[in-house]
Scaffold this motif. Structure first.
Motif, PDB file in Angstrom:
ATOM      1  N   GLN A   1      41.705  41.754  41.585  1.00 32.69           N
ATOM      2  CA  GLN A   1      41.091  40.257  41.796  1.00 32.69           C
ATOM      3  C   GLN A   1      39.590  40.283  40.970  1.00 32.69           C
ATOM      4  O   GLN A   1      39.003  39.152  40.994  1.00 32.69           O
ATOM      5  CB  GLN A   1      40.763  40.237  43.263  1.00 32.69           C
ATOM      6  CG  GLN A   1      41.949  39.930  44.344  1.00 32.69           C
ATOM      7  CD  GLN A   1      42.770  38.845  43.731  1.00 32.69           C
ATOM      8  OE1 GLN A   1      42.304  37.531  43.609  1.00 32.69           O
ATOM      9  NE2 GLN A   1      44.129  38.874  43.795  1.00 32.69           N
ATOM     10  N   VAL A   2      39.371  41.479  40.485  1.00 33.39           N
ATOM     11  CA  VAL A   2      38.147  41.509  39.682  1.00 33.39           C
ATOM     12  C   VAL A   2      38.175  41.515  37.990  1.00 33.39           C
ATOM     13  O   VAL A   2      37.356  41.948  37.475  1.00 33.39           O
ATOM     14  CB  VAL A   2      37.131  42.721  40.030  1.00 33.39           C
ATOM     15  CG1 VAL A   2      36.664  42.499  41.543  1.00 33.39           C
ATOM     16  CG2 VAL A   2      38.000  43.896  39.730  1.00 33.39           C
ATOM     17  N   GLY A   3      39.406  41.063  37.797  1.00 35.84           N
ATOM     18  CA  GLY A   3      39.632  40.983  36.331  1.00 35.84           C
ATOM     19  C   GLY A   3      40.382  42.176  35.645  1.00 35.84           C
ATOM     20  O   GLY A   3      40.717  42.196  34.416  1.00 35.84           O
TER      21      GLY A   3
ATOM     22  N   ILE B   1      41.387  44.873  45.281  1.00 34.93           N
ATOM     23  CA  ILE B   1      40.215  44.537  44.893  1.00 34.93           C
ATOM     24  C   ILE B   1      40.241  44.537  43.281  1.00 34.93           C
ATOM     25  O   ILE B   1      39.775  43.605  42.865  1.00 34.93           O
ATOM     26  CB  ILE B   1      39.257  45.562  45.467  1.00 34.93           C
ATOM     27  CG1 ILE B   1      39.140  45.519  47.078  1.00 34.93           C
ATOM     28  CG2 ILE B   1      37.742  45.262  44.782  1.00 34.93           C
ATOM     29  CD1 ILE B   1      38.311  46.547  47.617  1.00 34.93           C
ATOM     30  N   LEU B   2      40.819  45.386  42.875  1.00 35.60           N
ATOM     31  CA  LEU B   2      40.778  45.583  41.356  1.00 35.60           C
ATOM     32  C   LEU B   2      41.581  44.510  40.615  1.00 35.60           C
ATOM     33  O   LEU B   2      41.126  44.330  39.696  1.00 35.60           O
ATOM     34  CB  LEU B   2      41.209  47.049  40.997  1.00 35.60           C
ATOM     35  CG  LEU B   2      40.428  48.264  41.329  1.00 35.60           C
ATOM     36  CD1 LEU B   2      40.952  49.460  40.841  1.00 35.60           C
ATOM     37  CD2 LEU B   2      38.931  48.032  40.971  1.00 35.60           C
TER      38      LEU B   2
ATOM     39  N   GLY C   1      44.436  47.380  37.338  1.00 35.83           N
ATOM     40  CA  GLY C   1      43.719  47.716  38.399  1.00 35.83           C
ATOM     41  C   GLY C   1      44.904  48.478  39.642  1.00 35.83           C
ATOM     42  O   GLY C   1      44.292  49.102  40.283  1.00 35.83           O
TER      43      GLY C   1
END
Length: 455
Positions: free
Chosen positions: A408-410, A405-406, A415
């Protein structure tokens, strides 16, 4: 108060030699990567790091096979079982181990590039990593025999000889590895491959010296196989002694794999940095793990002596021994991360990635004191399967999804570091909650009640 002071003294007395031995083993591996990092550079470190999960898996197989082989050898030496049955066990264990060595050697050598591709190894280090992994595969036999000799030395209880084996390997790597990397005198310049060859040569020398010691002092320990055979019943009777070490090391390989897959897409610098910081993680955990082993031993003594009330003070004593070490280590990693990373490698881009990791993960190091104190009690109570389950859950349920998740969120590779931190915290808290629940006592109290019942 006096009782708790005595308990802490017992923990330290048991943990100190365990720590020293583990530290010597770790130094041997660290010397290798320090030479590679300083004499060759980040690309070579990245190549080693990309191969590391496969090497860990190979180590798990080699160590498990070595345990499988050493058990019937030791039993035959101590004359615990009849000769005919012991010879059958020798035959089966050697057959299984030789087949395992051959299959791993051939399989990893042929599939090296494919495995590295699946792990997402950066293209800039693919050729170097493939060559390195193939050489490691060809040296798998040496790895197996090294584990076998150290297992036998441990089984016969001769600590000095085991330390001598480690000392020879450490001194050899300290001297020979740089000579084969850069080329010195009669030694050719082979770069990363030279580092591997030098380590193999040192391991072979240490093996033969230790083998000579065992042959001279423990005649009858090495019982030769009389035929090659596989017997399912005999093999299954031997497997339990090898499975714990195999599962434990396989879990390490799985944990590294779960992260390297997310790190590799960010390039060779990230791969190199992660390999270095994973070695730092091992160093940081070393004192706490030594305390955990000591607590495990003492817990078993309390359980067998029916002194369950003493385990609470044992837990507190373990925490009080662990906390100063973990706090100082965590503080050092937070305040001086660049100096710590530069011990292994000085490439600025790699150092910057490593510094970010240490600043984030230093908080997680504080939880090592709690985690390993709890695990010592749980393992000592015979519930080691629970600690392995918790480790597996923290990887699959926390580390992998959070990293996915992290990234993929920038947050990019940062992350992944937060995912590692989250898994450390969840694992420690989960172990503490299990310890507080008292469920680790199940079976122990029932056994005591059963023994107390009149016949």
């Amino acid at each position: 108060m006096e009782g708790e002071v005595r308990v802490r003294g017992k923990i330290i007395k048991l943990a100190f030699p365990i720590f020293i031995e583990s530290a010597l083993v770790m130094v041997d591996g660290l010397i290798h990567i320090i030479w590679v990092g300083h004499l060759i550079g980040s690309q070579a470190v990245a190549a080693v790091g990309a191969c590391f999960p496969i090497v860990l898996a190979m180590s798990a197989i080699a160590n498990g096979a070595a345990k499988l082989t050493s058990k019937p050898m030791l039993q035959g030496f101590q004359k615990k079982i009849d000769r005919d049955n012991n010879q059958k066990q020798i035959n089966v264990s050697w057959t299984f181990s030789v087949l395992s060595v051959l299959l791993v050697t051939i399989g990893v050598f042929l599939a090296a590039r494919g495995i590295l591709t699946i792990l997402g190894t950066p293209g800039s280090v693919m050729e170097l990593a493939t060559g390195y992994l193939r050489i490691m595969a060809l040296g798998f036999t040496i790895m197996y025999f090294s584990f076998l000799i150290t297992s036998l030395l441990k089984d016969v209880g001769y600590t000095f000889a085991r330390m001598l084996f480690i000392a020879i390997a450490t001194a050899g790597n300290l001297l020979l590895v740089p000579m084969w990397i850069v080329g010195f005198g009669p030694f050719p310049e082979l770069g990363l491959y030279g580092a591997v060859f030098a380590s193999f040569i040192v391991s072979v020398v240490a093996f033969f010296i230790s083998l000579g010691y065992l042959l001279r002092n423990y005649k009858g320990l090495f019982i030769k196989p009389t035929q090659w055979r596989l017997d399912r019943d005999i093999l299954f009777s031997l497997l339990p002694v090898s499975m714990p070490v195999f599962i434990q090391q396989s879990l390490l390989a799985l944990g590294y794999t779960c992260i390297i897959i997310f790190v590799n897409p960010f390039g060779s610098d990230a791969t190199a940095a992660f390999y270095v910081i994973s070695r730092i993680d091992s160093i940081v955990a070393l004192p706490a793990i030594a305390v955990m082993i000591a607590i495990t031993i003492l817990t078993k003594q309390f359980v067998h002596g029916k002194k369950m009330e003493g385990i609470k003070s044992l837990f507190r004593g373990g925490l009080l021994v662990n906390i100063p070490f973990t706090f100082l280590i965590a503080l050092s990693c937070f305040l001086f991360p660049d100096y710590i990373i530069k011990i292994f490698i000085t490439t600025p881009s790699v150092v910057n990635i490593g510094v970010d990791y240490l600043k984030i993960i230093s908080l997680g190091y504080l939880f090592f004191a709690l985690l390993y104190a709890c695990n010592g009690i749980i393992n000592g109570a015979g519930k080691s399967g629970v600690t392995l389950l918790f480790s597996l859950v923290s990887l699959i349920v926390i580390r992998v999804p959070v990293a996915a998740i992290l990234t993929q969120v920038g947050l990019n590779v940062t992350g992944v570091w937060y995912a590692v931190l989250a898994s450390f915290i969840v694992l420690a808290v989960g172990s503490w909650l299990y310890y507080r629940s008292g469920k680790w006592k199940w079976g122990i109290t029932e056994m005591k009640e059963h023994k107390a019942m009149p016949s």
